[in-house]
Design a protein around this motif. Structure first.
Motif, PDB file in Angstrom:
ATOM      1  N   ARG A   5       2.798  15.785 -12.607  1.00 21.67           N
ATOM      2  CA  ARG A   5       2.272  15.829 -13.498  1.00 21.67           C
ATOM      3  C   ARG A   5       1.272  17.095 -13.502  1.00 21.67           C
ATOM      4  N   ASN A   6       0.670  18.051 -12.463  1.00 27.94           N
ATOM      5  CA  ASN A   6       0.112  18.720 -12.420  1.00 27.94           C
ATOM      6  C   ASN A   6       0.315  20.047 -12.141  1.00 27.94           C
ATOM      7  N   VAL A   7       1.854  20.191 -11.832  1.00 28.03           N
ATOM      8  CA  VAL A   7       2.620  20.969 -11.385  1.00 28.03           C
ATOM      9  C   VAL A   7       3.583  21.500 -12.903  1.00 28.03           C
ATOM     10  N   PRO A   8       3.597  22.975 -13.252  1.00 32.68           N
ATOM     11  CA  PRO A   8       3.996  23.308 -14.617  1.00 32.68           C
ATOM     12  C   PRO A   8       5.386  23.025 -14.383  1.00 32.68           C
ATOM     13  N   LEU A   9       5.586  22.290 -15.047  1.00 35.03           N
ATOM     14  CA  LEU A   9       7.593  22.281 -15.070  1.00 35.03           C
ATOM     15  C   LEU A   9       8.310  23.206 -15.490  1.00 35.03           C
ATOM     16  N   LEU A  10       7.999  24.706 -15.920  1.00 41.26           N
ATOM     17  CA  LEU A  10       8.626  25.333 -15.297  1.00 41.26           C
ATOM     18  C   LEU A  10       9.120  25.266 -13.514  1.00 41.26           C
ATOM     19  N   LEU A  11       7.971  25.761 -12.883  1.00 38.85           N
ATOM     20  CA  LEU A  11       8.150  25.557 -11.527  1.00 38.85           C
ATOM     21  C   LEU A  11       9.255  24.669 -10.999  1.00 38.85           C
ATOM     22  N   TRP A  12       9.263  23.098 -12.047  1.00 40.41           N
ATOM     23  CA  TRP A  12      10.539  22.307 -10.646  1.00 40.41           C
ATOM     24  C   TRP A  12      11.236  22.712 -11.442  1.00 40.41           C
ATOM     25  N   ILE A  13      12.077  23.138 -12.471  1.00 42.82           N
ATOM     26  CA  ILE A  13      13.231  23.460 -12.797  1.00 42.82           C
ATOM     27  C   ILE A  13      13.836  24.326 -12.069  1.00 42.82           C
ATOM     28  N   ILE A  14      12.641  25.712 -11.844  1.00 48.42           N
ATOM     29  CA  ILE A  14      12.961  26.412 -10.765  1.00 48.42           C
ATOM     30  C   ILE A  14      13.625  25.863  -9.833  1.00 48.42           C
ATOM     31  N   LEU A  15      12.256  25.257  -9.298  1.00 50.97           N
ATOM     32  CA  LEU A  15      12.594  25.233  -7.686  1.00 50.97           C
ATOM     33  C   LEU A  15      13.523  23.954  -7.713  1.00 50.97           C
ATOM     34  N   ILE A  16      13.974  23.024  -8.979  1.00 55.53           N
ATOM     35  CA  ILE A  16      15.268  22.336  -8.047  1.00 55.53           C
ATOM     36  C   ILE A  16      16.962  22.837  -8.148  1.00 55.53           C
ATOM     37  N   PHE A  17      16.326  24.093  -9.458  1.00 55.06           N
ATOM     38  CA  PHE A  17      17.296  24.902  -9.652  1.00 55.06           C
ATOM     39  C   PHE A  17      18.228  25.637  -7.886  1.00 55.06           C
ATOM     40  N   ALA A  18      16.813  26.022  -7.350  1.00 57.63           N
ATOM     41  CA  ALA A  18      17.053  26.887  -6.660  1.00 57.63           C
ATOM     42  C   ALA A  18      17.704  25.908  -5.689  1.00 57.63           C
ATOM     43  N   ILE A  19      17.152  24.866  -5.527  1.00 55.30           N
ATOM     44  CA  ILE A  19      17.091  24.452  -4.762  1.00 55.30           C
ATOM     45  C   ILE A  19      19.011  24.149  -4.200  1.00 55.30           C
ATOM     46  N   VAL A  20      19.285  23.014  -5.648  1.00 55.75           N
ATOM     47  CA  VAL A  20      21.170  23.119  -5.437  1.00 55.75           C
ATOM     48  C   VAL A  20      21.615  24.329  -5.513  1.00 55.75           C
ATOM     49  N   ASN A  21      21.286  25.133  -5.711  1.00 54.63           N
ATOM     50  CA  ASN A  21      21.755  26.671  -6.304  1.00 54.63           C
ATOM     51  C   ASN A  21      22.745  27.196  -4.739  1.00 54.63           C
ATOM     52  N   TRP A  73       0.681  -1.099   0.136  1.00 51.62           N
ATOM     53  CA  TRP A  73       0.325   0.303  -0.089  1.00 51.62           C
ATOM     54  C   TRP A  73       0.470   1.248   0.213  1.00 51.62           C
ATOM     55  N   ILE A  74       1.591   1.547   1.346  1.00 46.81           N
ATOM     56  CA  ILE A  74       2.827   2.927   1.041  1.00 46.81           C
ATOM     57  C   ILE A  74       3.298   2.901   0.018  1.00 46.81           C
ATOM     58  N   VAL A  75       3.527   2.048  -0.802  1.00 41.94           N
ATOM     59  CA  VAL A  75       4.263   1.787  -1.424  1.00 41.94           C
ATOM     60  C   VAL A  75       3.780   2.710  -3.262  1.00 41.94           C
ATOM     61  N   GLY A  76       2.610   1.595  -3.560  1.00 40.07           N
ATOM     62  CA  GLY A  76       1.438   2.179  -4.602  1.00 40.07           C
ATOM     63  C   GLY A  76       1.080   4.124  -3.845  1.00 40.07           C
ATOM     64  N   ARG A  77       1.052   4.288  -2.827  1.00 40.97           N
ATOM     65  CA  ARG A  77       0.246   5.763  -1.987  1.00 40.97           C
ATOM     66  C   ARG A  77       1.388   6.510  -2.365  1.00 40.97           C
ATOM     67  N   LEU A  78       2.908   6.444  -2.661  1.00 36.66           N
ATOM     68  CA  LEU A  78       3.840   7.303  -2.541  1.00 36.66           C
ATOM     69  C   LEU A  78       4.338   7.688  -4.102  1.00 36.66           C
ATOM     70  N   MET A  79       4.031   6.672  -4.632  1.00 38.34           N
ATOM     71  CA  MET A  79       4.090   6.763  -6.647  1.00 38.34           C
ATOM     72  C   MET A  79       3.057   7.743  -7.358  1.00 38.34           C
ATOM     73  N   THR A  80       1.984   7.380  -6.172  1.00 35.82           N
ATOM     74  CA  THR A  80       0.775   8.009  -6.910  1.00 35.82           C
ATOM     75  C   THR A  80       1.161   9.571  -6.810  1.00 35.82           C
ATOM     76  N   VAL A  81       1.145   9.766  -5.327  1.00 29.54           N
ATOM     77  CA  VAL A  81       2.206  10.888  -4.674  1.00 29.54           C
ATOM     78  C   VAL A  81       3.411  11.551  -6.257  1.00 29.54           C
ATOM     79  N   TYR A  82       4.074  10.940  -5.442  1.00 23.81           N
ATOM     80  CA  TYR A  82       4.949  11.520  -6.678  1.00 23.81           C
ATOM     81  C   TYR A  82       4.209  11.740  -8.265  1.00 23.81           C
ATOM     82  N   VAL A  83       3.371  10.804  -8.618  1.00 25.23           N
ATOM     83  CA  VAL A  83       2.972  11.166 -10.448  1.00 25.23           C
ATOM     84  C   VAL A  83       2.203  11.805 -10.411  1.00 25.23           C
ATOM     85  N   GLU A  84       1.369  12.114  -9.632  1.00 23.35           N
ATOM     86  CA  GLU A  84      -0.153  13.333  -9.526  1.00 23.35           C
ATOM     87  C   GLU A  84       1.099  14.818  -9.105  1.00 23.35           C
ATOM     88  N   ALA A  85       1.387  15.104  -8.124  1.00 28.08           N
ATOM     89  CA  ALA A  85       2.562  15.906  -7.622  1.00 28.08           C
ATOM     90  C   ALA A  85       3.465  16.254  -9.855  1.00 28.08           C
TER      91      ALA A  85
END
Lengths: 339, 424
Positions: free
Chosen positions: B158-174, B144-156
């Motif tokens: 898929r449903n947030v614009p790519l640009l935000l992810w790029i900037i977020l990851i860049f800000a984190i590493v930066n 159950w936990i593995v399945g739900r974790l993957m659901t959270v990953y996929v939905e998070a």
């Protein structure tokens, strides 16, 4: 039937709109607002204040131009542009004039097909570094990471500077001044380079400005000024002479405080009279009324007042007049004769 | 004869002539005159009319676009030529896969950007496929936990614009990584003593190829060929005799051993250049810039979420009876997955996978958000801005993405033809 006629007319109108390139003055008057391209935010030059009202040295020029052409200094639509989008915005008629710390160069004037209306700020490119880096000269930057705004002359000057001095560097390309500031403060680059005025303006917004040094080397000449498209010389003349009117006003002591009184009747100085329209018909020659310059100066004061209020020593940016003093005070600012 | 009959039908009917005259009435309707209104109301002509009208409108629209472009270029005093590609570019590019300096041409700068686009697209496609396959399979997990974790990953993702992810990851590493200078003062140790993860990028040891390293590559290529041959032999043997050969371990051995032995026999021709803390940053080593890392990670995670759904859909598309039948035959679960389920699921997975690869490649043009110097940033950004050749630059850029996408789909279609259902 009526509908199809309407749609047909709409199509024809749409097609025709794409073809009109000249007569910017008529377009601006018909629209009722001036579309002015500015930066996306550079304190002192063009940035929205706490109330969302655009303020700054370049903004003041836009307002003066709007006052001269439309009679209302607030009839300006400010269009924020980045180093990369500004020229396309101007070429494609999205903006009527670009006032965005843009350097007047040969290729921009001729290859990019623009017309510079004059120089409103004589600048040069400098570097800012954190004080803890212990760098005292730009010649010590061999191997450093340098943040630059892409699509600017500074990018090319930087490449030339490091090549000529046989030094290595790592460029970090950045879109806007705000991003550059964030990256520089985050330590993604060791140095940030842009026009020295921009460095001073940016440093003024830092939490601890004294932790950062602007290096003494100025590696280029950056005459900044407003520009328009090729192909409409009448509009170019209006922009050019509005700038000259602001400069001349400072030279002849016309300020926002005394302009009403000076413009009420012709005075002793014939040049001032012609400038303010109490004598002669200069306004009609550029397709405006005789009070155009009077309104432009009243909008935000003369050149010296605009400088002092936005970027001068009393403002947070704190730039000295330096090269941008009137020629009579040892600077390069020199108004053309109003005759 | 025809005329004769017609004339007769108009005439008087009598006895033996009646038969022929009736027939002629039926076979020859009075000739119909073509009327213009038939172009709209007659279904025989209507489709033709619509096509002709649509064609004329299309040609008109295109010719207007072209003439408008020519007119506006003329009004601006610009011409249309690609000569700028040979002029000196004048700007520097930080990430170069081929030698480049600021005295080289705009065309060369464009090529550097194009290679950077291809690099991040390739890395992204590979990683996204791996992430997507794992996440897709795990989402079907009975845990159950593995399945739900993957659901959270996929939905998070898929449903947030790519640009935000790029900037977020860049800000984190930066923001979160140490500064390169901190390594020099010894405040921060390097990972494994040779890898430095900093806020400007990650430095790893760079391989240095010496004289005999060419021989090493030949040995390595030969071992790859040997693996392919061995696998073919093992499959044939299994088909002929039913005996299963140990494919994995032999392949692994062939992959590693000959190259390692040759490496030492040739006197270690490949050495590593370790990064050393310098005045500002690291000297030597290979720098993987944060812009590449952020873009690569964001593209992989974002597209991986879509691929996970495609993989899950592909597996669910195979009827339960298939695995039940395989179990009934005594196949173990992993063999059931590899030999029964996946080969059938691939037919469902591959076509939408191609379009995800194309999406990823085109999405890589968001690189400008983190200052990654891809084709959009060099050819479509700085070059256009310095030369004022917007139309030419954008056309070239469009053409490049078109060609790249067509090449990717062509390659993937070859693969699709291999896995798809062979119908005879």
């Amino acid at each position: 039937m009526k509908k199809s006629v309407f749609l047909g007319a709409l199509t024809v109108a749409g097609l025709a709109a794409g073809a009109s390139a000249a007569a910017t003055l008529d377009d601006v008057k018909a629209r009722g607002t001036l579309n002015c391209g500015v930066s996306t935010g550079l304190t002192g030059f063009s940035a929205p204040d706490a109330n969302g009202v655009w303020q700054g040295f370049d903004v003041a020029f836009c307002r003066a131009l709007a006052a001269a052409v439309l009679g209302d200094p607030n009839a300006v639509e400010f269009v924020p542009t980045t180093g990369q989008t500004r020229f396309t915005a101007l070429s494609s008629n999205e903006i009527d004039v670009l006032a965005r710390n843009t350097t007047w160069t040969f290729s921009r004037d001729n290859d990019l097909k623009f017309e510079f209306a004059g120089v409103n700020y004589y600048d040069g490119q400098g570097f800012i570094v954190p004080r803890e880096l212990g760098v005292a000269s730009a010649m010590e930057l061999d191997g450093a990471t340098v943040c630059i705004q892409t699509g600017t002359t500074t990018e090319l000057n930087l490449a030339d500077f490091f090549r000529v001095n046989d030094m290595e560097y790592e460029p970090v390309p950045i879109e806007t001044n705000a991003e550059a500031q964030q990256q520089y403060l985050a330590g993604a680059c060791d140095a940030y380079t842009t026009d020295a005025s921009g460095l001073a303006a940016t440093r003024a917004t830092f939490e601890n400005p004294e932790d950062h040094v602007i290096l003494p080397e100025i590696i280029s000449k950056e005459p900044l000024g407003p520009l328009v498209r090729h192909g409409d010389p009448e509009w170019g003349d209006i922009v050019r002479w509005t700038l000259q009117a602001l400069i001349a006003a400072e030279e002849y002591g016309v300020t926002s405080a005394n302009i009403e009184q000076m413009a009420s009747e012709a005075g002793d100085n014939a040049e001032v009279n012609r400038l303010l329209g109490t004598e002669g018909e200069l306004g009609a020659m550029i397709g405006l009324d005789s009070d155009w310059a009077q309104r432009a100066i009243a909008a935000g004061g003369n050149y010296g007042e605009i400088f002092e209020n936005n970027i001068g020593e009393s403002s947070p940016v704190g730039l000295a007049r330096g090269l941008n003093a009137q020629y009579s005070n040892g600077g390069l600012i020199y108004a053309l004769p109003f005759r | 004869m025809q005329q004769d009959n017609l004339r007769r039908t108009g005439g008087r009917h009598n006895g033996d002539q009646g038969e022929t005259s009736k027939m002629s009435v039926m076979t020859d309707p009075p000739p119909e005159r073509f009327r213009l209104s038939q172009l709209i109301y007659d279904s025989r002509y209507r489709s033709l009319t619509i096509q002709v009208v649509a064609m004329v409108l299309l040609v008109l629209a295109l010719s207007w676009l072209v003439s408008n472009t020519i007119q506006n270029l003329a009004a601006l005093g610009k011409d249309f030529n690609f000569g700028f590609l040979t002029q000196s570019a004048g700007y520097d590019i930080n990430q170069r896969l081929i030698p480049y300096d600021n005295q080289m041409s705009h065309g060369r700068a464009a090529l550097v950007g194009i290679l950077n686009t291809i690099l991040v697209a390739f890395l992204g496609c590979v990683t996204a496929t791996i992430i997507g396959t794992i996440a897709g399979v795990l989402r079907l997990s009975k845990n159950w936990i593995v399945g739900r974790l993957m659901t959270v990953y996929v939905e998070a993702f898929r449903n947030v614009p790519l640009l935000l992810w790029i900037i977020l990851i860049f800000a984190i590493v930066n923001e979160s990584m140490p500064h390169p200078r901190d390594f020099g003062s010894g405040d921060v140790p390097m990972v494994f003593g040779s890898i430095a993860i900093t806020r400007q990028g990650t430095w790893i040891p760079a391989p240095v190829f010496e004289n005999l390293s060419g021989a090493l590559f030949i040995v390595f290529a030969a071992s790859l060929v040997a693996i392919a041959l061995y696998r073919r032999w093992a499959r044939k043997r299994q088909e002929a005799t039913g005996q299963i050969s140990p494919v994995f371990w032999v392949s692994l051995g062939l992959f590693v051993l000959p190259t390692v032995i040759a490496y030492f026999l040739l006197g270690m021709p490949v050495s590593l250049d370790y990064p050393e803390p310098g005045r500002f940053r690291f000297d030597g080593g290979l720098l993987i810039r944060n812009s590449l890392i952020a873009l690569w990670l964001a593209l992989s995670l974002y597209t991986g979420a879509f691929i996970a759904e495609i993989v899950r859909g592909g597996i669910l598309a195979i009827s339960k009876g298939q695995s039940e039948a395989a179990y009934a035959l005594g196949l173990r679960p992993n063999r059931t997955m590899n030999l029964v389920i996946l080969p059938q699921a691939m037919r469902v997975i591959v076509p939408p996978l191609i379009s995800q690869f194309l999406n990823l490649t085109k999405n890589s043009s968001l690189a400008i958000a983190v200052g990654y110097m891809d084709a959009r940033a060099t050819l479509g950004g700085i070059t256009i801005n310095q030369t004022g050749r917007e139309l030419e630059g954008m056309l070239l850029l469009g053409l490049f993405y078109l060609v790249l996408s067509l090449v990717i789909s062509a390659v993937m279609n070859v693969y699709n033809n291999r896995v798809k259902l062979k119908e005879r």
